[in-house]
Design a protein around this motif. Structure first.
Motif, PDB file in Angstrom:
ATOM      1  N   LEU A  66      -1.994  -6.980   4.279  1.00  0.00           N
ATOM      2  CA  LEU A  66      -2.548  -5.746   3.718  1.00  0.00           C
ATOM      3  C   LEU A  66      -1.427  -4.860   3.215  1.00  0.00           C
ATOM      4  CD1 LEU A  66      -4.733  -3.560   3.234  1.00  0.00           C
ATOM      5  CD2 LEU A  66      -4.438  -2.879   5.625  1.00  0.00           C
ATOM      6  N   ASN A  67      -1.561  -4.412   1.975  1.00  0.00           N
ATOM      7  CA  ASN A  67      -0.664  -3.419   1.399  1.00  0.00           C
ATOM      8  C   ASN A  67      -1.512  -2.189   1.101  1.00  0.00           C
ATOM      9  OD1 ASN A  67       0.825  -1.795  -0.484  1.00  0.00           O
ATOM     10  ND2 ASN A  67       2.152  -3.555  -0.891  1.00  0.00           N
ATOM     11  N   ARG A  68      -1.453  -1.195   1.995  1.00  0.00           N
ATOM     12  CA  ARG A  68      -2.297  -0.018   1.838  1.00  0.00           C
ATOM     13  C   ARG A  68      -1.909   0.809   0.608  1.00  0.00           C
ATOM     14  NH1 ARG A  68      -2.271   0.061   7.455  1.00  0.00           N
ATOM     15  NH2 ARG A  68      -4.352  -0.189   8.359  1.00  0.00           N
ATOM     16  N   LYS A  69      -0.621   0.879   0.314  1.00  0.00           N
ATOM     17  CA  LYS A  69      -0.167   1.680  -0.814  1.00  0.00           C
ATOM     18  C   LYS A  69      -0.799   1.199  -2.110  1.00  0.00           C
ATOM     19  CE  LYS A  69       4.005   3.249  -3.215  1.00  0.00           C
ATOM     20  NZ  LYS A  69       5.487   3.188  -3.263  1.00  0.00           N
ATOM     21  N   ASN A  70      -0.867  -0.094  -2.289  1.00  0.00           N
ATOM     22  CA  ASN A  70      -1.466  -0.679  -3.489  1.00  0.00           C
ATOM     23  C   ASN A  70      -2.919  -1.084  -3.287  1.00  0.00           C
ATOM     24  OD1 ASN A  70       0.979  -0.493  -4.956  1.00  0.00           O
ATOM     25  ND2 ASN A  70       1.727  -2.369  -3.991  1.00  0.00           N
ATOM     26  N   GLN A  71      -3.453  -0.829  -2.087  1.00  0.00           N
ATOM     27  CA  GLN A  71      -4.832  -1.185  -1.733  1.00  0.00           C
ATOM     28  C   GLN A  71      -5.116  -2.652  -2.066  1.00  0.00           C
ATOM     29  OE1 GLN A  71      -7.083   2.017  -3.699  1.00  0.00           O
ATOM     30  NE2 GLN A  71      -7.288   2.976  -1.703  1.00  0.00           N
ATOM     31  N   PHE A  72      -4.273  -3.512  -1.496  1.00  0.00           N
ATOM     32  CA  PHE A  72      -4.387  -4.950  -1.722  1.00  0.00           C
ATOM     33  C   PHE A  72      -4.590  -5.649  -0.384  1.00  0.00           C
ATOM     34  CE2 PHE A  72      -2.417  -9.150  -1.797  1.00  0.00           C
ATOM     35  CZ  PHE A  72      -3.038  -9.739  -2.889  1.00  0.00           C
ATOM     36  N   ILE A  73      -5.603  -6.525  -0.317  1.00  0.00           N
ATOM     37  CA  ILE A  73      -5.920  -7.279   0.898  1.00  0.00           C
ATOM     38  C   ILE A  73      -5.907  -8.761   0.553  1.00  0.00           C
ATOM     39  CG2 ILE A  73      -7.602  -7.620   2.757  1.00  0.00           C
ATOM     40  CD1 ILE A  73      -8.733  -4.861   0.971  1.00  0.00           C
ATOM     41  N   ARG A  74      -5.227  -9.548   1.376  1.00  0.00           N
ATOM     42  CA  ARG A  74      -5.261 -10.998   1.204  1.00  0.00           C
ATOM     43  C   ARG A  74      -5.635 -11.641   2.524  1.00  0.00           C
ATOM     44  NH1 ARG A  74      -0.197 -12.265  -0.339  1.00  0.00           N
ATOM     45  NH2 ARG A  74       0.429 -12.981   1.750  1.00  0.00           N
ATOM     46  N   ILE A  75      -6.639 -12.490   2.501  1.00  0.00           N
ATOM     47  CA  ILE A  75      -7.059 -13.258   3.680  1.00  0.00           C
ATOM     48  C   ILE A  75      -7.179 -14.710   3.253  1.00  0.00           C
ATOM     49  CG2 ILE A  75      -8.807 -13.609   5.450  1.00  0.00           C
ATOM     50  CD1 ILE A  75      -9.559 -10.702   5.247  1.00  0.00           C
ATOM     51  N   SER A  79      -8.241 -12.803  -2.227  1.00  0.00           N
ATOM     52  CA  SER A  79      -7.565 -11.528  -2.423  1.00  0.00           C
ATOM     53  C   SER A  79      -8.550 -10.483  -2.957  1.00  0.00           C
ATOM     54  CB  SER A  79      -6.383 -11.678  -3.387  1.00  0.00           C
ATOM     55  OG  SER A  79      -6.796 -12.188  -4.639  1.00  0.00           O
ATOM     56  N   PHE A  80      -8.323  -9.228  -2.543  1.00  0.00           N
ATOM     57  CA  PHE A  80      -9.209  -8.119  -2.878  1.00  0.00           C
ATOM     58  C   PHE A  80      -8.364  -6.909  -3.253  1.00  0.00           C
ATOM     59  CE2 PHE A  80     -10.985 -10.795   0.384  1.00  0.00           C
ATOM     60  CZ  PHE A  80     -12.319 -10.990   0.030  1.00  0.00           C
ATOM     61  N   CYS A  81      -8.679  -6.261  -4.367  1.00  0.00           N
ATOM     62  CA  CYS A  81      -7.976  -5.044  -4.752  1.00  0.00           C
ATOM     63  C   CYS A  81      -8.846  -4.241  -5.703  1.00  0.00           C
ATOM     64  CB  CYS A  81      -6.611  -5.366  -5.378  1.00  0.00           C
ATOM     65  SG  CYS A  81      -6.701  -6.192  -6.975  1.00  0.00           S
ATOM     66  N   ARG A  82      -8.311  -3.126  -6.204  1.00  0.00           N
ATOM     67  CA  ARG A  82      -9.064  -2.258  -7.099  1.00  0.00           C
ATOM     68  C   ARG A  82      -9.308  -2.904  -8.470  1.00  0.00           C
ATOM     69  NH1 ARG A  82      -8.818   3.317  -5.595  1.00  0.00           N
ATOM     70  NH2 ARG A  82      -8.958   3.871  -7.786  1.00  0.00           N
ATOM     71  N   LYS A  83      -8.531  -3.914  -8.805  1.00  0.00           N
ATOM     72  CA  LYS A  83      -8.686  -4.556 -10.113  1.00  0.00           C
ATOM     73  C   LYS A  83      -9.677  -5.717 -10.085  1.00  0.00           C
ATOM     74  CE  LYS A  83      -4.117  -3.302 -11.875  1.00  0.00           C
ATOM     75  NZ  LYS A  83      -2.849  -3.812 -12.461  1.00  0.00           N
ATOM     76  N   GLY A  84      -9.999  -6.199  -8.868  1.00  0.00           N
ATOM     77  CA  GLY A  84     -10.945  -7.302  -8.781  1.00  0.00           C
ATOM     78  C   GLY A  84     -10.765  -8.102  -7.508  1.00  0.00           C
TER      79      GLY A  84
END
Length: 303
Positions: A66-75, A79-84
């Motif tokens: 998880l990268n909170r600054k970039n709001q990126f989650i990978r499991i 992968s999940f983020c604001r762009k898709g």
């Protein structure tokens, strides 16, 4: 990376994101999450909610980033983020893969919880990341293709130790008449030995944000299984849910079983229903300014 390692091992803690993807009657929601119970046992998982079923896929801790600054989650390979989102899941119960791209997100003017967001020791903190965004792309699930081109999305997040004991949650951004996004939550809130009814509600309509909240002085005049009435200043907001097939008061037959946290342990079962019919009426000084209805309301009701 160090911040997530610190939080993932924090006892009685959970954090999860809710990515709702919709095109017409077709809805798929993804909930990437992690949690740690009171004994320090952690788990990482993705819950998937479809029109007629729900799934929970577990992963190893080392599969989570998880990268909170970039709001990126990978499991795992997802992968999940604001762009898709990119989905690549193949288990005995469900096989789903594909990529969805998100358009510009519509955030709230400020956090939905107001100053409560900054109170220490809150049982559950809620955050709305996007009330509405456009979607394009497709997913293939169990051999069937799901196109989301010209679809719409909604994104929220929860974190804390437990879901509220009782609550109502309503979300809809699919109205046939006009573009509008609605979110409502009414819950029992425990805080340092006291309990009170908390209400948060946001409406995006014609470029304007309407908000009802406990911290703004809202009065919950009615809150039942199928009806809500909120009064705040010059505004009155009425919501009524119906059986979409029979046009009568709503008696839900929840088809989506979800797991929810109790002090960080995913031991509680709640249920969610999509494609509920609802009527949303907003009055300003007695004048009806938003008269909308939808047959595609997402709904949770926990007594």
């Amino acid at each position: 990376m160090s911040s997530i390692i610190k939080n993932i091992h924090k006892k009685s803690f959970f954090e999860g994101w809710y990515f709702k993807c919709q095109k017409g009657d077709q809805i798929i929601s993804f909930i990437p999450s992690y949690s740690t119970d009171k004994n320090g046992i952690s788990q990482v998982f993705i819950q998937i909610i479809m029109n007629d079923n729900s799934y929970m896929v577990s992963y190893q801790l080392e599969d989570f980033y998880l990268n909170r600054k970039n709001q990126f989650i990978r499991i795992g390979n997802n992968s999940f983020c604001r762009k898709g989102i990119k989905i690549d899941i193949d288990t005995e119960g469900i096989s789903i893969n594909g990529i969805l791209y998100f358009g510009k997100m519509e955030p709230l003017r400020y956090t939905i919880m107001g100053y409560y967001h900054y109170f220490p020791g809150m049982e559950c903190k809620h955050e709305i990341i996007s009330m509405y965004h456009k979607i394009k792309g497709s997913l293939k699930c169990n051999g069937r293709e799901y196109s989301f081109c010209s679809g719409s999305g909604y994104l929220e997040k929860d974190m804390g130790n437990s879901f509220p004991k009782t609550y109502t949650w309503i979300q809809c951004n699919h109205f046939p008449a006009e573009k509008c996004s609605v979110f409502i939550s009414i819950a029992e809130i425990p805080y340092h030995g006291i309990h009170f009814q908390g209400c948060i509600c946001a409406i995006h309509y014609k470029g304007k944000e309407y908000r009802f909240a406990t911290y703004l002085g809202v009065k919950v005049l009615k809150s039942t299984r199928n009806e809500i009435c909120l009064k705040q200043g010059k505004y009155l907001f009425k919501v009524k849910l119906f059986n979409s097939k029979k046009g009568m008061n709503y008696s839900p037959e929840f088809s989506h079983k979800l797991f929810a946290p109790v002090f960080g342990e995913m031991s509680r079962t709640i249920k969610e229903q999509h494609l509920t019919a609802g009527e949303f009426l907003l009055y300003e000084k007695g004048n009806l300014i938003i008269p909308l209805s939808s047959s595609k309301v997402s709904y949770e009701y926990v007594e």
